[in-house]
Design an enzyme around this catalytic site. Structure first.
Site, PDB file in Angstrom:
ATOM      1  N   SER A 275       0.861  -1.190   0.000  1.00  0.00           N
ATOM      2  CA  SER A 275       0.000   0.000   0.000  1.00  0.00           C
ATOM      3  C   SER A 275       0.895   1.235   0.000  1.00  0.00           C
ATOM      4  O   SER A 275       2.062   1.160   0.405  1.00  0.00           O
ATOM      5  CB  SER A 275      -0.876   0.007   1.262  1.00  0.00           C
ATOM      6  OG  SER A 275      -1.512   1.251   1.443  1.00  0.00           O
TER       7      SER A 275
ATOM      8  N   TYR B  88      -2.045  -1.050  10.355  1.00  0.00           N
ATOM      9  CA  TYR B  88      -2.103  -1.218   8.902  1.00  0.00           C
ATOM     10  C   TYR B  88      -0.792  -0.758   8.249  1.00  0.00           C
ATOM     11  O   TYR B  88      -0.226  -1.466   7.413  1.00  0.00           O
ATOM     12  CB  TYR B  88      -3.292  -0.435   8.338  1.00  0.00           C
ATOM     13  CG  TYR B  88      -3.544  -0.716   6.866  1.00  0.00           C
ATOM     14  CD1 TYR B  88      -4.165  -1.896   6.459  1.00  0.00           C
ATOM     15  CD2 TYR B  88      -3.163   0.195   5.888  1.00  0.00           C
ATOM     16  CE1 TYR B  88      -4.396  -2.160   5.112  1.00  0.00           C
ATOM     17  CE2 TYR B  88      -3.395  -0.060   4.538  1.00  0.00           C
ATOM     18  CZ  TYR B  88      -4.014  -1.238   4.160  1.00  0.00           C
ATOM     19  OH  TYR B  88      -4.243  -1.508   2.825  1.00  0.00           O
TER      20      TYR B  88
END
Ligand code: NAP
Length: 261
Positions: A149, A162
């Site tokens: 990401s 995350y």
């Protein structure tokens, strides 16, 4: 042209994956589902898995109830693909969870559950799948593609689990690239910006003002829109194909300019 009339550059090769065998995790939804269709259309034999039970939406090439945190479940799925085809050429790790808490959570309020779930699925799950597949890829080489990401590169206040999981995926990918380069086994990561998938739609649904949140997310991408699953599947296709054979250990950013600012 060379002096004897040959083109100076090799012709561009179409991204053909004829008869390659591909495994995709998280293939029932979002990026993984689009990748399954895209690699299949390019000629690969694709076998997907997902944690979902898949009742009612089963794709013929999709196996349900495969929890990537469980090495035994992962091993059984990988072995079923080896039994069917005798080899694995492409591995795409898409299974993932997003920001798990309803509200952004600073580190001192982070629960064990949220930390362990996020690291367990996004990082350990990716490791479990790679570890299970690599022995079948050492002779013929291949391509491992891990979905990280933009949050693997930049921080996000309230989303430390995350961001840590996605930064971990980048480290894992780089080390695997070095460990297996001489066997022709490449490992690369993709760093998407915000992509319009069920994961992001859930985030918008849980936001106090989903319309405003969407507007803010769009504005954080210089191109002024979210990405699509196909934007990322196209990058997966490129990394799966021999056209990217000189790429390994890379983090390919596909983010509409999110991290360019
Ligand atoms: P998605 O639509 O939610 O798809 C993720 C899939 O992974 C779902 O089918 C999910 O099943 C499955 N999954 C979740 N936990 C699992 C587990 N423990 N074992 C096996 N499968 C599991 O999300 P997506 O947006 O396509 O995300 C795909 C990947 O891209 C993720 O790694 C995500 O972090 C990454 N990514 C997404 C974005 C974005 O903006 N969408 C941006 C950057 C990176 P359930 O639905 O049943 O939970």
């Amino acid at each position: 042209m060379t002096s004897d009339g040959r083109p100076l550059r090799a012709p561009v090769q179409p991204f053909v994956l004829s008869d390659k065998v591909a495994i995709i995790t998280g293939a029932a939804s979002g990026i993984g589902a689009t990748a399954l269709e895209t690699l299949s259309e390019a000629g690969a034999h694709v076998r997907g898995c997902d944690i979902s039970a898949l009742s009612g939406k089963a794709h013929p090439n999709l196996t349900g109830n495969v929890e990537v945190r469980d090495p035994l479940a992962v091993g059984a799925f990988v072995q079923s693909v080896i039994d069917e085809f005798g080899r694995i050429d492409i591995v795409v790790n898409c299974a993932g969870v997003g920001i798990t808490a309803d509200e952004p959570t600073p580190v001192h309020l982070m629960s064990d559950r949220d930390w362990e779930l996020t690291l367990g699925v996004n990082l350990t799950g990716t490791f479990n799948v790679c570890r299970a597949c690599i022995p079948a890829m050492l002779d013929g080489g291949g391509s491992i593609i891990n979905i990280s990401s933009v949050m693997g590169h930049v921080g996000n206040a309230g989303a430390s689990a995350y961001t840590a999981s996605k930064a971990g995926v980048l480290g894992l990918t780089r080390s695997m690239a070095l460990e297996y380069a001489r066997q022709g086994l490449r490992a690369n990561a993709i760093c998407p910006g915000f992509i319009d998938t069920p994961m992001v739609r859930r985030h918008l649904d849980q936001s106090a003002d989903g319309v405003e949140e969407l507007r803010l997310i769009e504005a954080s991408h210089p191109v002024g829109r979210l990405g699509t699953s196909q934007d990322i599947a196209n990058a997966i296709l490129w990394l799966a194909a021999d056209a990217s054979s000189f790429m390994t250990g890379a983090a390919l950013t596909v983010d509409g300019g999110y991290t360019a600012a």
